[in-house]
Scaffold this motif. Structure first.
Motif, mmCIF file in Angstrom:
data_model
loop_
_atom_site.group_PDB
_atom_site.id
_atom_site.type_symbol
_atom_site.label_atom_id
_atom_site.label_comp_id
_atom_site.label_asym_id
_atom_site.label_seq_id
_atom_site.Cartn_x
_atom_site.Cartn_y
_atom_site.Cartn_z
ATOM 1 N N ALA A 35 0.827 -1.143 0.020
ATOM 2 C CA ALA A 35 -0.047 0.125 -0.034
ATOM 3 C C ALA A 35 0.800 1.380 0.038
ATOM 4 C CB ALA A 35 -1.065 -0.054 1.372
ATOM 5 N N SER A 36 1.883 1.223 0.790
ATOM 6 C CA SER A 36 2.756 2.342 0.786
ATOM 7 C C SER A 36 3.493 2.754 -0.505
ATOM 8 C CB SER A 36 3.773 2.381 1.959
ATOM 9 O OG SER A 36 4.830 3.457 2.112
ATOM 10 N N ALA A 37 3.963 1.805 -1.207
ATOM 11 C CA ALA A 37 4.688 1.775 -2.173
ATOM 12 C C ALA A 37 3.536 2.434 -3.382
ATOM 13 C CB ALA A 37 5.325 0.285 -2.786
ATOM 14 N N ALA A 38 2.513 1.662 -3.285
ATOM 15 C CA ALA A 38 1.510 2.273 -4.389
ATOM 16 C C ALA A 38 1.114 3.646 -4.172
ATOM 17 C CB ALA A 38 0.164 1.437 -4.324
ATOM 18 N N LEU A 39 1.069 4.199 -3.032
ATOM 19 C CA LEU A 39 0.375 5.372 -2.505
ATOM 20 C C LEU A 39 1.738 6.563 -2.807
ATOM 21 C CD1 LEU A 39 -1.217 5.005 0.949
ATOM 22 C CD2 LEU A 39 -2.195 5.428 -1.215
ATOM 23 N N GLN A 40 2.975 6.090 -2.438
ATOM 24 C CA GLN A 40 3.948 6.845 -2.746
ATOM 25 C C GLN A 40 4.206 6.978 -4.415
ATOM 26 O OE1 GLN A 40 6.745 8.124 -0.761
ATOM 27 N NE2 GLN A 40 5.732 7.549 1.202
ATOM 28 N N THR A 41 3.941 6.180 -5.158
ATOM 29 C CA THR A 41 4.217 6.125 -6.630
ATOM 30 C C THR A 41 3.134 6.943 -7.206
ATOM 31 O OG1 THR A 41 5.226 3.937 -6.538
ATOM 32 C CG2 THR A 41 4.305 4.804 -8.795
ATOM 33 N N ALA A 42 1.892 6.724 -6.701
ATOM 34 C CA ALA A 42 0.802 7.598 -7.271
ATOM 35 C C ALA A 42 1.008 9.030 -7.075
ATOM 36 C CB ALA A 42 -0.624 7.268 -6.514
ATOM 37 N N ALA A 43 1.409 9.389 -5.616
ATOM 38 C CA ALA A 43 1.843 10.839 -5.385
ATOM 39 C C ALA A 43 2.819 11.351 -6.451
ATOM 40 C CB ALA A 43 2.340 11.032 -4.070
ATOM 41 N N THR A 44 3.961 10.429 -6.707
ATOM 42 C CA THR A 44 4.955 10.802 -7.702
ATOM 43 C C THR A 44 4.476 11.231 -8.949
ATOM 44 O OG1 THR A 44 6.407 9.665 -6.625
ATOM 45 C CG2 THR A 44 7.125 9.967 -8.817
ATOM 46 N N LEU A 45 3.441 10.302 -9.464
ATOM 47 C CA LEU A 45 2.857 10.399 -10.819
ATOM 48 C C LEU A 45 1.957 11.482 -10.823
ATOM 49 C CD1 LEU A 45 1.985 6.810 -11.479
ATOM 50 C CD2 LEU A 45 3.615 7.897 -12.805
ATOM 51 N N LYS A 46 1.404 11.790 -9.644
ATOM 52 C CA LYS A 46 0.536 13.120 -9.656
ATOM 53 C C LYS A 46 1.236 14.445 -9.954
ATOM 54 C CE LYS A 46 -3.659 14.845 -7.176
ATOM 55 N NZ LYS A 46 -4.511 14.423 -6.458
ATOM 56 N N LYS A 47 2.344 14.274 -9.302
ATOM 57 C CA LYS A 47 3.380 15.498 -9.652
ATOM 58 C C LYS A 47 3.943 15.662 -11.059
ATOM 59 C CE LYS A 47 5.309 15.926 -4.964
ATOM 60 N NZ LYS A 47 6.440 15.612 -4.233
ATOM 61 N N ILE A 48 4.246 14.407 -11.666
ATOM 62 C CA ILE A 48 4.677 14.504 -12.848
ATOM 63 C C ILE A 48 3.577 15.007 -13.829
ATOM 64 C CG2 ILE A 48 5.405 13.073 -14.817
ATOM 65 C CD1 ILE A 48 6.632 11.363 -12.689
ATOM 66 N N ARG A 49 2.398 14.495 -13.671
ATOM 67 C CA ARG A 49 1.280 14.903 -14.412
ATOM 68 C C ARG A 49 0.745 16.388 -14.364
ATOM 69 N NH1 ARG A 49 -1.543 9.212 -13.084
ATOM 70 N NH2 ARG A 49 -0.594 8.112 -14.414
ATOM 71 N N SER A 50 1.130 16.844 -13.348
ATOM 72 C CA SER A 50 0.821 18.238 -13.037
ATOM 73 C C SER A 50 2.153 19.189 -13.493
ATOM 74 C CB SER A 50 0.444 18.419 -11.639
ATOM 75 O OG SER A 50 1.525 18.575 -10.788
ATOM 76 N N ARG A 51 3.113 18.414 -13.870
ATOM 77 C CA ARG A 51 4.314 19.196 -14.200
ATOM 78 C C ARG A 51 5.156 19.886 -13.237
ATOM 79 N NH1 ARG A 51 4.372 18.520 -19.706
ATOM 80 N NH2 ARG A 51 2.311 18.615 -20.722
ATOM 81 N N GLY A 52 4.700 19.552 -12.088
ATOM 82 C CA GLY A 52 5.393 19.987 -10.773
ATOM 83 C C GLY A 52 6.304 19.205 -10.196
ATOM 84 N N PHE A 53 6.699 18.169 -10.824
ATOM 85 C CA PHE A 53 7.699 17.123 -10.158
ATOM 86 C C PHE A 53 9.021 17.931 -10.335
ATOM 87 C CE2 PHE A 53 10.963 13.723 -10.596
ATOM 88 C CZ PHE A 53 10.488 13.044 -9.595
ATOM 89 N N VAL A 54 9.924 17.867 -9.190
ATOM 90 C CA VAL A 54 11.029 18.370 -8.910
ATOM 91 C C VAL A 54 11.876 17.271 -8.261
ATOM 92 C CG1 VAL A 54 12.747 20.097 -8.023
ATOM 93 C CG2 VAL A 54 10.295 20.715 -8.529
#
Length: 162
Positions: free
Chosen positions: A142-161
């Motif tokens: 669950a933790s791995a999926a949540l962490q990855t989902a949060a990262t993908l959300k940042k990437i999709r919003s172009r806010g990933f740093v």
């Protein structure tokens, strides 16, 4: 212990994610532990009320995860397969692994892999996050999926740093 060397990743705030759990029904004691571990991860990541869907067995996880993936930011798949005296173990484990990987890639949705593939029941109990268990694979998936989902959300919003 298989968990040796696991990363120590602090929980993050995932309150805004939509998450579903798909859990097999075989081996109820182990499954109860896996689901409870996932629930602990959700609490640590500030996620409330994920959807939980039960299916008969591990073989049914991919098709159900595939049906859920378009509507959720992450899907956590939980199950256990215990080796027996026939090739059934290999077929089910391979089908579940390949199917869940395909769901994740086809839908660009993280699928937490919380499927225990064990030689015996004691190995499953040791990984189920129960009192006395050495590992908590439901929490980890669950933790791995949540962490990855949060990262993908940042990437999709172009806010990933990075």
């Amino acid at each position: 212990m298989a968990g040796h060397g696991a990363p120590d990743i602090a929980p993050i705030d995932c309150h805004d994610l939509r998450v579903a759990v798909v859990a097999a029904s075989w081996h109820s004691v182990v499954m109860d532990g896996l689901i409870a571990g996932a629930q602990r991860a959700f609490a640590d990541h500030k996620l409330e009320a994920p959807v939980v869907v039960r299916v008969p067995g591990v073989f049914e996880l991919p098709v159900t995860a595939g049906a859920l993936a378009p509507s959720y930011d992450a899907v956590i798949a939980l199950g256990v397969v215990i080796r027996g005296g026939t090739p059934h173990f290999d077929y089910v484990c391979n089908a579940a692994t390949d199917g869940l990987t395909r769901v994740s890639l086809d839908h660009h949705t993280p699928v937490g892999f919380g499927v225990l593939t064990c030689d015996n029941e004691q190995q499953a109990l040791d990984r189920a996050g129960l009192e006395g268990s050495n590992e908590d694979k439901g929490y980890e998936a669950a933790s791995a999926a949540l962490q990855t989902a949060a990262t993908l959300k940042k990437i999709r919003s172009r806010g990933f740093v990075g």
